[in-house]
Design a protein around this motif. Structure first.
Motif, PDB file in Angstrom:
ATOM      1  N   LEU A  46     -12.903  -0.377  -3.443  1.00  0.00           N
ATOM      2  CA  LEU A  46     -12.964   1.004  -2.957  1.00  0.00           C
ATOM      3  C   LEU A  46     -13.938   1.814  -3.794  1.00  0.00           C
ATOM      4  O   LEU A  46     -14.713   2.628  -3.265  1.00  0.00           O
ATOM      5  CB  LEU A  46     -11.571   1.634  -2.993  1.00  0.00           C
ATOM      6  CG  LEU A  46     -10.590   1.149  -1.926  1.00  0.00           C
ATOM      7  CD1 LEU A  46      -9.183   1.627  -2.252  1.00  0.00           C
ATOM      8  CD2 LEU A  46     -11.003   1.636  -0.537  1.00  0.00           C
ATOM      9  N   VAL A  49      -8.998   5.780  -5.546  1.00  0.00           N
ATOM     10  CA  VAL A  49      -7.653   5.509  -5.035  1.00  0.00           C
ATOM     11  C   VAL A  49      -6.777   6.763  -5.037  1.00  0.00           C
ATOM     12  O   VAL A  49      -5.912   6.922  -4.162  1.00  0.00           O
ATOM     13  CB  VAL A  49      -6.958   4.376  -5.823  1.00  0.00           C
ATOM     14  CG1 VAL A  49      -7.641   3.052  -5.577  1.00  0.00           C
ATOM     15  CG2 VAL A  49      -6.884   4.685  -7.306  1.00  0.00           C
ATOM     16  N   ARG A 101      -8.840  -1.643  -5.660  1.00  0.00           N
ATOM     17  CA  ARG A 101      -9.302  -0.432  -6.365  1.00  0.00           C
ATOM     18  C   ARG A 101     -10.782  -0.559  -6.715  1.00  0.00           C
ATOM     19  O   ARG A 101     -11.563   0.389  -6.545  1.00  0.00           O
ATOM     20  CB  ARG A 101      -8.467  -0.219  -7.617  1.00  0.00           C
ATOM     21  CG  ARG A 101      -8.946   0.931  -8.504  1.00  0.00           C
ATOM     22  CD  ARG A 101      -8.030   1.117  -9.708  1.00  0.00           C
ATOM     23  NE  ARG A 101      -8.600   2.048 -10.666  1.00  0.00           N
ATOM     24  CZ  ARG A 101      -9.421   1.709 -11.649  1.00  0.00           C
ATOM     25  NH1 ARG A 101      -9.781   0.424 -11.807  1.00  0.00           N
ATOM     26  NH2 ARG A 101      -9.896   2.623 -12.476  1.00  0.00           N
ATOM     27  N   LEU A 122       0.824  -1.207   0.000  1.00  0.00           N
ATOM     28  CA  LEU A 122       0.000   0.000   0.000  1.00  0.00           C
ATOM     29  C   LEU A 122       0.859   1.259   0.000  1.00  0.00           C
ATOM     30  O   LEU A 122       0.557   2.235  -0.705  1.00  0.00           O
ATOM     31  CB  LEU A 122      -0.932  -0.008   1.204  1.00  0.00           C
ATOM     32  CG  LEU A 122      -2.083  -1.018   1.139  1.00  0.00           C
ATOM     33  CD1 LEU A 122      -2.837  -1.062   2.460  1.00  0.00           C
ATOM     34  CD2 LEU A 122      -3.034  -0.683  -0.008  1.00  0.00           C
ATOM     35  N   LEU A 167      -3.994  -5.070  -5.524  1.00  0.00           N
ATOM     36  CA  LEU A 167      -4.292  -3.674  -5.836  1.00  0.00           C
ATOM     37  C   LEU A 167      -5.434  -3.531  -6.848  1.00  0.00           C
ATOM     38  O   LEU A 167      -6.307  -2.674  -6.673  1.00  0.00           O
ATOM     39  CB  LEU A 167      -3.032  -2.967  -6.336  1.00  0.00           C
ATOM     40  CG  LEU A 167      -1.934  -2.758  -5.290  1.00  0.00           C
ATOM     41  CD1 LEU A 167      -0.713  -2.106  -5.936  1.00  0.00           C
ATOM     42  CD2 LEU A 167      -2.423  -1.905  -4.123  1.00  0.00           C
ATOM     43  N   ALA A 199      -0.339   5.041  -0.738  1.00  0.00           N
ATOM     44  CA  ALA A 199      -1.177   5.217   0.446  1.00  0.00           C
ATOM     45  C   ALA A 199      -0.327   5.054   1.702  1.00  0.00           C
ATOM     46  O   ALA A 199       0.716   4.397   1.683  1.00  0.00           O
ATOM     47  CB  ALA A 199      -2.318   4.202   0.446  1.00  0.00           C
ATOM     48  N   TRP A 235      -3.752   8.877  -2.144  1.00  0.00           N
ATOM     49  CA  TRP A 235      -2.333   9.096  -2.394  1.00  0.00           C
ATOM     50  C   TRP A 235      -1.825  10.265  -1.567  1.00  0.00           C
ATOM     51  O   TRP A 235      -2.428  11.338  -1.516  1.00  0.00           O
ATOM     52  CB  TRP A 235      -2.079   9.407  -3.865  1.00  0.00           C
ATOM     53  CG  TRP A 235      -2.364   8.257  -4.779  1.00  0.00           C
ATOM     54  CD1 TRP A 235      -2.665   6.978  -4.443  1.00  0.00           C
ATOM     55  CD2 TRP A 235      -2.416   8.311  -6.213  1.00  0.00           C
ATOM     56  NE1 TRP A 235      -2.881   6.208  -5.549  1.00  0.00           N
ATOM     57  CE2 TRP A 235      -2.734   6.998  -6.659  1.00  0.00           C
ATOM     58  CE3 TRP A 235      -2.198   9.304  -7.150  1.00  0.00           C
ATOM     59  CZ2 TRP A 235      -2.867   6.685  -8.012  1.00  0.00           C
ATOM     60  CZ3 TRP A 235      -2.316   8.994  -8.483  1.00  0.00           C
ATOM     61  CH2 TRP A 235      -2.629   7.691  -8.917  1.00  0.00           C
TER      62      TRP A 235
END
Length: 209
Positions: A193, A200, A190, A16, A186, A21, A204
């Protein structure tokens, strides 16, 4: 929005962070063996997803106090080989037996994912699914295997191997996303989420120059 990882896995945290993140880590305390025993006939993908959901749910109350609008992610990984779903071996003898079965063969690393979005401290939206990656294992010789077992690495990871550590020497190839083998997919995360309304890019942080 605060991203919370309900996992003690340094590998998941590393994935992550490398992806931009910087999650808060809240370790979930769940009885995985009891949860699996309660669903003996579950599909393997459903089984790991149930474990992931339990981990996410276990930390919600703690998280909600300081981060009432957080998004919580739980994950759990297991290896399916010969129709059996196996997790962390915990001891060298079990890991050795696992590798005797795995060496020169193919298994599927399954990772369940659960995402809970909080609103005002309560779960407002949720999404969950699992991802699978086919793993082709090499055949470590006796000295290599014993050295790997002595390192301690395979004892505390699903399937008794890693892709991003010493175990990477003994993986011939994979079909699927490598992040899933490490413990958190990932591409799937994504999508999940997105299902709870989180982009996403909103997670960041500043990138080093």
């Amino acid at each position: 929005m605060r991203l919370v990882l309900a996992s003690a896995s340094p590998a998941r945290l590393s994935v992550l962070r490398a992806a931009g993140a910087d999650p808060l880590v809240e370790i979930a305390d769940v009885d995985e063996d009891a949860l699996l025993a309660a669903q003996p006939d579950a599909d393997p993908g459903d089984a790991v997803t149930v474990l992931a959901a339990a981990k996410a749910a276990a930390v919600v109350e703690r998280v909600a106090i300081e981060h009432p609008d957080a998004v919580v992610v739980g994950c759990d990984s297991m290896l399916r080989i010969d129709g059996e779903l196996v997790g962390k071996p915990h001891d060298p003898d079990t890991a050795r037996r696992r590798w005797k079965t795995m060496a020169g063969r193919t298994g599927e690393l399954l990772t369940g994912h659960a995402v809970l979005r909080l609103d005002g401290g309560t779960v407002a939206r949720r999404a969950q699914a699992h991802a699978g990656t086919t793993v082709r294992f090499a055949e470590p010789d006796h000295a290599e295997l014993e050295a790997y077992l002595a390192s301690g690495e395979p004892l505390a990871v699903a399937g008794a191997f890693t892709l991003d550590g010493l175990g990477g020497w003994f993986v011939e190839s994979i079909d699927g996303h490598p992040s899933n083998v490490i413990g958190i997919s990932l591409p799937l995360l994504r999508r999940l989420l997105g299902e709870v309304g989180v982009g996403v890019v909103d997670l960041w942080g500043p990138r080093p120059v």
